[in-house]
Design a protein around this motif. Structure first.
Motif, mmCIF file in Angstrom:
data_model
loop_
_atom_site.group_PDB
_atom_site.id
_atom_site.type_symbol
_atom_site.label_atom_id
_atom_site.label_comp_id
_atom_site.label_asym_id
_atom_site.label_seq_id
_atom_site.Cartn_x
_atom_site.Cartn_y
_atom_site.Cartn_z
ATOM 1 N N LYS A 1 38.383 -3.926 24.566
ATOM 2 C CA LYS A 1 37.927 -4.201 23.208
ATOM 3 C C LYS A 1 37.951 -5.705 22.964
ATOM 4 O O LYS A 1 38.727 -6.441 23.583
ATOM 5 C CB LYS A 1 38.802 -3.478 22.195
ATOM 6 C CG LYS A 1 38.663 -1.954 22.260
ATOM 7 C CD LYS A 1 39.310 -1.266 21.075
ATOM 8 C CE LYS A 1 39.021 0.229 21.114
ATOM 9 N NZ LYS A 1 39.568 0.943 19.938
ATOM 10 N N ILE A 2 37.101 -6.129 22.041
ATOM 11 C CA ILE A 2 36.975 -7.550 21.710
ATOM 12 C C ILE A 2 37.106 -7.704 20.201
ATOM 13 O O ILE A 2 36.379 -7.064 19.435
ATOM 14 C CB ILE A 2 35.618 -8.108 22.172
ATOM 15 C CG1 ILE A 2 35.444 -7.911 23.680
ATOM 16 C CG2 ILE A 2 35.503 -9.583 21.823
ATOM 17 C CD1 ILE A 2 34.041 -8.225 24.173
ATOM 18 N N GLN B 1 37.237 -10.711 17.212
ATOM 19 C CA GLN B 1 36.935 -12.130 16.982
ATOM 20 C C GLN B 1 37.359 -12.573 15.589
ATOM 21 O O GLN B 1 37.272 -11.813 14.629
ATOM 22 C CB GLN B 1 35.439 -12.385 17.170
ATOM 23 C CG GLN B 1 34.959 -12.171 18.597
ATOM 24 C CD GLN B 1 33.474 -12.463 18.741
ATOM 25 O OE1 GLN B 1 32.708 -12.381 17.780
ATOM 26 N NE2 GLN B 1 33.062 -12.826 19.940
ATOM 27 N N GLN C 1 38.696 -15.394 20.035
ATOM 28 C CA GLN C 1 38.480 -13.978 20.316
ATOM 29 C C GLN C 1 39.607 -13.460 21.206
ATOM 30 O O GLN C 1 40.158 -14.193 22.026
ATOM 31 C CB GLN C 1 37.127 -13.729 20.984
ATOM 32 C CG GLN C 1 36.985 -14.276 22.394
ATOM 33 C CD GLN C 1 35.630 -13.923 23.001
ATOM 34 O OE1 GLN C 1 34.821 -13.220 22.398
ATOM 35 N NE2 GLN C 1 35.382 -14.407 24.202
ATOM 36 N N VAL D 1 40.424 -10.418 23.870
ATOM 37 C CA VAL D 1 39.871 -9.367 24.721
ATOM 38 C C VAL D 1 41.048 -8.643 25.356
ATOM 39 O O VAL D 1 41.945 -9.286 25.915
ATOM 40 C CB VAL D 1 38.944 -9.946 25.803
ATOM 41 C CG1 VAL D 1 38.316 -8.816 26.616
ATOM 42 C CG2 VAL D 1 37.861 -10.812 25.174
ATOM 43 N N TYR D 2 41.076 -7.319 25.282
ATOM 44 C CA TYR D 2 42.214 -6.585 25.822
ATOM 45 C C TYR D 2 41.800 -5.205 26.293
ATOM 46 O O TYR D 2 40.771 -4.664 25.885
ATOM 47 C CB TYR D 2 43.336 -6.471 24.779
ATOM 48 C CG TYR D 2 42.951 -5.795 23.484
ATOM 49 C CD1 TYR D 2 43.183 -4.432 23.282
ATOM 50 C CD2 TYR D 2 42.359 -6.523 22.450
ATOM 51 C CE1 TYR D 2 42.837 -3.821 22.095
ATOM 52 C CE2 TYR D 2 42.003 -5.913 21.259
ATOM 53 C CZ TYR D 2 42.251 -4.564 21.082
ATOM 54 O OH TYR D 2 41.889 -3.946 19.903
ATOM 55 N N SER E 1 32.675 -12.735 27.440
ATOM 56 C CA SER E 1 33.573 -11.580 27.430
ATOM 57 C C SER E 1 33.608 -10.883 28.783
ATOM 58 O O SER E 1 34.638 -10.342 29.181
ATOM 59 C CB SER E 1 33.141 -10.586 26.344
ATOM 60 O OG SER E 1 31.797 -10.176 26.544
#
Length: 270
Positions: free
Chosen positions: A94-95, A97, A102, A104-105, A124
């Motif tokens: 998932k992202i 922002q 941002q 991302v994980y 990403s």
């Protein structure tokens, strides 16, 4: 004044979108009462001491008085990765922002979650590639320890992995070039494999045709021999039939002519 403010906003927006820096990397364990950070590395060396930049406005990291790991943990806790199915692999990326950053994980089926904070201009897809590699290296080194590690207990022991991974991916342009080259190499490799497979297939066909040709030659030789033998046999049969017919004709003539000749001689003697 309006135009000056607008210009400043445009410049700020452009600089924000052009931010391709990699900030920090973190590893969490997802539990019922929220994520627990078990390893973190501040690659940009600014969040641990400042708790976020002044332009962040607290939208992502909770302001200057908050630890960046806590703020990222809240983001993950409020919207954890989903759709995880394959054990031993990270997914469900998932992202999230803010105006300037941002996050991302992604996580695995056991709840081990890796996250990275970057500028908005950081691709990403590259961040996801980094998280995949970070997860693989961390899981390889620590294994089951990740499931029982206490908060921040792996910071020092994981620093080498975190540092090397962040250094490798800090310049997204170089990583993309490397990935592009690898992609081309894989494409050429696949093409070569197809060519080799085609050559092998053609070779098999040629060998099959050669075998069939040999078989046809053998069959032709056998046919020729058989036809020659048959010709000889038919010639012998014809010769025998001719001899038999000749003998039969001669016999018939003798049967007819001999009595006539004898009768003629007897008449003359009288």
């Amino acid at each position: 004044f309006f135009f000056v403010c607008s210009a400043r906003l445009v410049i700020l927006s452009l600089s924000t979108m052009a931010d391709t820096k990699l900030r920090c990397a973190l590893v969490y364990r997802l539990e019922g009462d929220g994520p627990i950070v078990i390893a973190k590395y501040d690659h940009a060396s600014e969040y641990e001491t400042h708790g976020g930049t002044s332009s962040d406005q607290g939208t992502l990291y909770g302001g200057r008085d908050k630890n960046y790991a806590d703020a990222v943990g809240k983001i993950i806790g409020s919207d954890p990765p989903t759709g995880l199915s394959e054990a031993g692999k990270i997914g469900g990326f998932k992202i999230v922002q803010s105006d300037v950053h941002q996050v991302v994980y992604g996580a695995d089926t056991e709840g081990i979650c890796c996250a990275v904070v970057t500028g908005l201009g950081y691709p990403s897809r590259t961040a996801i590639a980094m998280l995949t590699e970070l997860y693989d290296e961390t899981d390889k080194k620590f294994g089951d320890q990740l499931m029982s590690a206490k908060e921040n207990s792996l910071n020092k022991r994981s620093k080498t992995i975190m540092t090397n991974t962040c250094k490798k991916y800090e310049d997204s342009a170089n990583v993309d070039k490397a990935q592009a080259v690898l992609g081309k190499v894989e494409g050429v490799k696949a093409q070569m494999q197809d060519n080799i497979a085609g050559m092998l297939k053609n070779t098999e066909k040629a060998e099959s045709l050669a075998e069939q040709s040999d078989q046809l030659n053998e069959q032709a030789a056998v046919f020729k021999k058989n036809s020659t033998d048959l010709k000889k046999q038919m010639k012998c049969k014809n010769m025998k039939m001719t001899i038999l017919l000749t003998g039969l004709v001669i016999g018939i003539l003798l049967v007819i002519l001999v009595p006539l000749i004898i009768k003629a001689k007897n008449n003359k003697s009288k």
